[in-house]
Design a protein around this motif. Structure first.
Motif, PDB file in Angstrom:
ATOM      1  N   GLN A 102      58.095  15.805  79.076  1.00  0.00           N
ATOM      2  CA  GLN A 102      58.343  16.884  78.115  1.00  0.00           C
ATOM      3  C   GLN A 102      57.059  17.637  77.791  1.00  0.00           C
ATOM      4  O   GLN A 102      57.044  18.866  77.670  1.00  0.00           O
ATOM      5  N   ILE A 103      55.944  16.915  77.693  1.00  0.00           N
ATOM      6  CA  ILE A 103      54.677  17.510  77.269  1.00  0.00           C
ATOM      7  C   ILE A 103      53.905  18.127  78.431  1.00  0.00           C
ATOM      8  O   ILE A 103      53.459  19.282  78.357  1.00  0.00           O
ATOM      9  N   PHE A 104      53.753  17.408  79.537  1.00  0.00           N
ATOM     10  CA  PHE A 104      52.942  17.913  80.646  1.00  0.00           C
ATOM     11  C   PHE A 104      53.674  18.960  81.493  1.00  0.00           C
ATOM     12  O   PHE A 104      53.043  19.806  82.119  1.00  0.00           O
ATOM     13  N   ALA A 105      55.007  18.911  81.507  1.00  0.00           N
ATOM     14  CA  ALA A 105      55.754  19.876  82.315  1.00  0.00           C
ATOM     15  C   ALA A 105      55.600  21.306  81.812  1.00  0.00           C
ATOM     16  O   ALA A 105      55.844  22.261  82.566  1.00  0.00           O
ATOM     17  N   GLU A 106      55.190  21.477  80.568  1.00  0.00           N
ATOM     18  CA  GLU A 106      54.999  22.827  80.045  1.00  0.00           C
ATOM     19  C   GLU A 106      53.914  23.573  80.814  1.00  0.00           C
ATOM     20  O   GLU A 106      53.990  24.793  80.973  1.00  0.00           O
ATOM     21  N   GLY A 166      42.006  21.453  83.570  1.00  0.00           N
ATOM     22  CA  GLY A 166      42.863  22.634  83.577  1.00  0.00           C
ATOM     23  C   GLY A 166      44.316  22.234  83.478  1.00  0.00           C
ATOM     24  O   GLY A 166      44.651  21.174  82.950  1.00  0.00           O
ATOM     25  N   THR A 167      45.202  23.070  83.990  1.00  0.00           N
ATOM     26  CA  THR A 167      46.630  22.795  83.875  1.00  0.00           C
ATOM     27  C   THR A 167      47.060  21.684  84.827  1.00  0.00           C
ATOM     28  O   THR A 167      46.469  21.482  85.889  1.00  0.00           O
ATOM     29  N   CYS A 168      48.119  20.997  84.439  1.00  0.00           N
ATOM     30  CA  CYS A 168      48.657  19.889  85.245  1.00  0.00           C
ATOM     31  C   CYS A 168      49.558  20.438  86.346  1.00  0.00           C
ATOM     32  O   CYS A 168      50.529  21.144  86.079  1.00  0.00           O
ATOM     33  N   ASN A 169      49.235  20.103  87.600  1.00  0.00           N
ATOM     34  CA  ASN A 169      50.046  20.516  88.747  1.00  0.00           C
ATOM     35  C   ASN A 169      51.035  19.448  89.179  1.00  0.00           C
ATOM     36  O   ASN A 169      52.130  19.742  89.658  1.00  0.00           O
ATOM     37  N   TYR A 223      67.587  20.886  85.868  1.00  0.00           N
ATOM     38  CA  TYR A 223      67.067  21.666  84.751  1.00  0.00           C
ATOM     39  C   TYR A 223      65.879  22.535  85.163  1.00  0.00           C
ATOM     40  O   TYR A 223      65.771  23.695  84.763  1.00  0.00           O
ATOM     41  N   TYR A 224      64.989  21.966  85.972  1.00  0.00           N
ATOM     42  CA  TYR A 224      63.767  22.675  86.351  1.00  0.00           C
ATOM     43  C   TYR A 224      63.854  23.368  87.711  1.00  0.00           C
ATOM     44  O   TYR A 224      62.868  23.946  88.175  1.00  0.00           O
ATOM     45  N   GLY A 225      65.032  23.320  88.333  1.00  0.00           N
ATOM     46  CA  GLY A 225      65.159  23.886  89.678  1.00  0.00           C
ATOM     47  C   GLY A 225      64.720  25.333  89.771  1.00  0.00           C
ATOM     48  O   GLY A 225      63.917  25.705  90.638  1.00  0.00           O
ATOM     49  N   GLU A 226      65.205  26.185  88.894  1.00  0.00           N
ATOM     50  CA  GLU A 226      64.879  27.611  88.948  1.00  0.00           C
ATOM     51  C   GLU A 226      63.474  27.901  88.426  1.00  0.00           C
ATOM     52  O   GLU A 226      62.966  29.011  88.598  1.00  0.00           O
ATOM     53  N   ALA A 227      62.838  26.897  87.816  1.00  0.00           N
ATOM     54  CA  ALA A 227      61.455  27.048  87.356  1.00  0.00           C
ATOM     55  C   ALA A 227      60.464  26.672  88.459  1.00  0.00           C
ATOM     56  O   ALA A 227      59.258  26.671  88.240  1.00  0.00           O
ATOM     57  N   ASN A 228      60.995  26.333  89.635  1.00  0.00           N
ATOM     58  CA  ASN A 228      60.176  25.967  90.792  1.00  0.00           C
ATOM     59  C   ASN A 228      59.379  24.685  90.549  1.00  0.00           C
ATOM     60  O   ASN A 228      58.253  24.533  91.014  1.00  0.00           O
ATOM     61  N   ILE A 229      59.998  23.773  89.806  1.00  0.00           N
ATOM     62  CA  ILE A 229      59.407  22.448  89.580  1.00  0.00           C
ATOM     63  C   ILE A 229      60.305  21.418  90.245  1.00  0.00           C
ATOM     64  O   ILE A 229      61.485  21.307  89.904  1.00  0.00           O
ATOM     65  N   ARG A 230      59.751  20.706  91.208  1.00  0.00           N
ATOM     66  CA  ARG A 230      60.524  19.682  91.903  1.00  0.00           C
ATOM     67  C   ARG A 230      60.362  18.341  91.199  1.00  0.00           C
ATOM     68  O   ARG A 230      59.273  17.983  90.751  1.00  0.00           O
ATOM     69  N   VAL A 231      61.470  17.594  91.109  1.00  0.00           N
ATOM     70  CA  VAL A 231      61.462  16.290  90.441  1.00  0.00           C
ATOM     71  C   VAL A 231      62.139  15.267  91.346  1.00  0.00           C
ATOM     72  O   VAL A 231      63.314  15.398  91.681  1.00  0.00           O
ATOM     73  N   ASN A 232      61.378  14.269  91.754  1.00  0.00           N
ATOM     74  CA  ASN A 232      61.909  13.208  92.604  1.00  0.00           C
ATOM     75  C   ASN A 232      61.437  11.858  92.092  1.00  0.00           C
ATOM     76  O   ASN A 232      60.675  11.768  91.127  1.00  0.00           O
TER      77      ASN A 232
END
Length: 275
Positions: free
Chosen positions: A139-143, A82-85, A188-197
């Motif tokens: 770029q690909i999986f973050a979609e 399914g989708t990548c979490n 860039y992804y902050g408002e998309a509710n994607i955390r990046v660390n």
């Protein structure tokens, strides 16, 4: 019930010692984990070893520097789980042709490889593996995460990102770019509710650096001893030392307001001035 139960996770470079430990932890926690790597034999071995636990493990052959290969890997992943979490960008490494023999110019001799002798194609390939090898999968999986309105990305930095290690200029520059890119993505992804660390492992003995740290007699090399002398905890890291910080950073329930950080896991190496 574990937070990770039923989560769909991609781990690039998942056949390496450190990323394999992360994959194993997540499978044991009930996650569905895809291990992405170029090496089929190593990948299938990891799949076999980690399967049959609470979660699931699948090897997907992939070259993180080939956009089409990553897109095909995503298609395979989506059809399987399914989708990548969660995405862990663990692919990286160094190339001897992009490394100098000596630490400084004044140490160089005609028999060694100095900065002027570095193979530029190998230098570029090392930079690409560590940086573009993170950019392309993200770029690909973050979609998937954008579509879901939630997701977590963990990049793998290095102590060499903060202060470059001697002899490995391409690797150091590539890892330094990971720190910068992690911060950029977090914004860039902050408002998309994607955390990046990111995590920045200190010194662990892996397949890649084994011969630099352990000599033919099984003893520490001069370089290994120098590392230990500058590590307050006076030991090399164990892959299990990464699990606590990784668990925290990947868990939205524990680190929901944490994004854009690079966490050193180094036994105090970065804190020590040498005096």
């Amino acid at each position: 019930m574990s937070y990770f139960e039923g989560k769909n996770v991609v781990v690039t470079g998942g056949t390496g010692i450190l990323c394999k430990a992360m994959a194993e932890f997540l499978v044991k926690e009930g996650a569905n984990v895809a291990v992405l790597s170029r090496g089929e034999e190593a990948g299938l071995s990891v799949e076999e070893e980690l399967s049959g636990q609470l979660g699931k493990c699948k090897f997907i052959q992939c070259d993180v520097l080939d956009e089409d290969s990553v897109k095909n890997a995503k298609k395979n992943f989506n059809e399987t789980f399914g989708t990548c979490n969660i995405l862990i960008n663990g692919a990286g490494g160094n190339n001897p042709k992009a490394s100098t023999t000596f630490e400084t110019h004044t140490d160089a001799t005609v028999e060694g490889q100095g900065f002027k002798d570095l193979d530029l194609k190998s230098f570029s390939k090392t930079m690409d593996l560590n940086f573009m090898g993170t950019v392309i999968p993200t770029q690909i999986f973050a979609e998937d995460m954008v579509d879901d309105g939630n997701g977590t990305i963990l990049n793998i930095s290095s102590m060499s990102a903060f202060a470059p290690m001697t002899k490995v200029p391409a690797y150091s520059a590539g890892k330094a770019s990971i720190n910068n890119f992690t911060q950029w993505l977090a914004v860039y992804y902050g408002e998309a509710n994607i955390r990046v660390n990111a995590i920045a492992p200190g010194f662990f003995i892996t397949k890649q650096n084994h011969d630099l740290l352990i000599d033919s007699n099984g003893k520490y090399t001069e370089r290994a001893q120098k590392i230990l002398n500058n590590t307050p905890m006076n030991r090399f890291g164990d892959p299990q030392d990464l699990i606590g910080p990784v668990k925290w950073l990947l868990n939205d329930e524990e680190s929901n307001f944490v994004t854009g950080v690079v966490v050193p896991i180094d036994g105090g190496f970065m804190a020590y001035s040498g005096v």
